[in-house]
Design a protein around this motif. Structure first.
Motif: not given
Ligand code: SF4
Length: 205
Positions: A50, A107, A110, A115, A125
């Motif tokens: 992330c 991100c 997160n 997430c 992801c």
């Molecule tokens: S899993 Fe969720 S928090 Fe992680 S990069 Fe993807 S969208 Fe962003």
């Protein structure tokens, strides 16, 4: 231009977003099956994916993510958007400095390592982490990609077990063609999750 929040609940896009949901379920099942063959479990790590700057090129995923985002509380949306703005600012600043080292920033979705829109997360992801293969039409040969750092540490000594992303990419590309037709969009979007969270308008023809 069209409001992405309006599109997220547009009846014309409902079947397409349903197909996307099914495709995501298939990806998750296949990922879990292959991960179980290795005995690999992602439990979070320092080299958190992330933190990686991934671009996403799909309207359907953008709209689907925003559908989930619209269901968060107003306060949560405001907090996340603030983080997303900082992310985009930092990314643009990096671009203007001509620094081409990998961009690392958490991100905006997160929170405490998790997430907050996990069920809405984009394809990359979902597929990241396992070694894989990809055979796209028009490309001379199958491309093999490595697993993530954590995978290499825990399972790098094991022989490759096939994880073929091809079908997923092909189905996604078909879905996208449908989305672009409905939207009247001529080009692919290119957005990080942060961009998806702060760009409220989709360009149309
Ligand atoms: S899993 Fe969720 S928090 Fe992680 S990069 Fe993807 S969208 Fe962003």
């Amino acid at each position: 231009m069209a409001s992405v929040d309006r599109l997220a609940f547009d009846q014309a896009l409902k079947p397409l977003l349903g197909d996307l949901e099914q495709l995501y379920e298939e990806m998750d099942r296949e990922y879990a099956r292959v991960a179980a063959r290795y005995g690999f479990q992602c439990t979070g790590c320092i080299d958190n994916c992330c933190l990686s700057r991934f671009y996403h090129y799909t309207y359907s995923e953008y709209i689907y993510l925003r559908r989930g985002f619209a269901q968060l509380s107003q306060q949560k949306r405001a907090e996340v958007r603030k983080r997303a703005e900082k992310y985009v600012e930092a990314l643009e600043q990096r671009g203007s400095q001509g620094d081409d080292s990998p961009f690392r920033m958490m991100c905006p979705l997160n929170e405490s390592g998790l997430c907050i829109l996990y069920s809405r997360r984009p394809m990359i992801c979902r597929l990241h982490g396992l070694p894989h293969e990809l055979a796209l039409p028009g490309r001379p040969k199958t491309v093999f990609g490595p697993g993530c750092h954590e995978f290499a540490e825990k399972c790098g000594h094991l022989p490759y077990y096939p994880f073929d992303r091809t079908r997923f990419y092909m189905c996604m590309s078909e879905l996208e063609a449908g989305a672009r037709k409905i939207l009247g969009a001529s080009q692919k979007p290119k957005k990080t999750v942060a961009h998806m969270l702060i760009c409220d308008e989709v360009e149309r023809l």
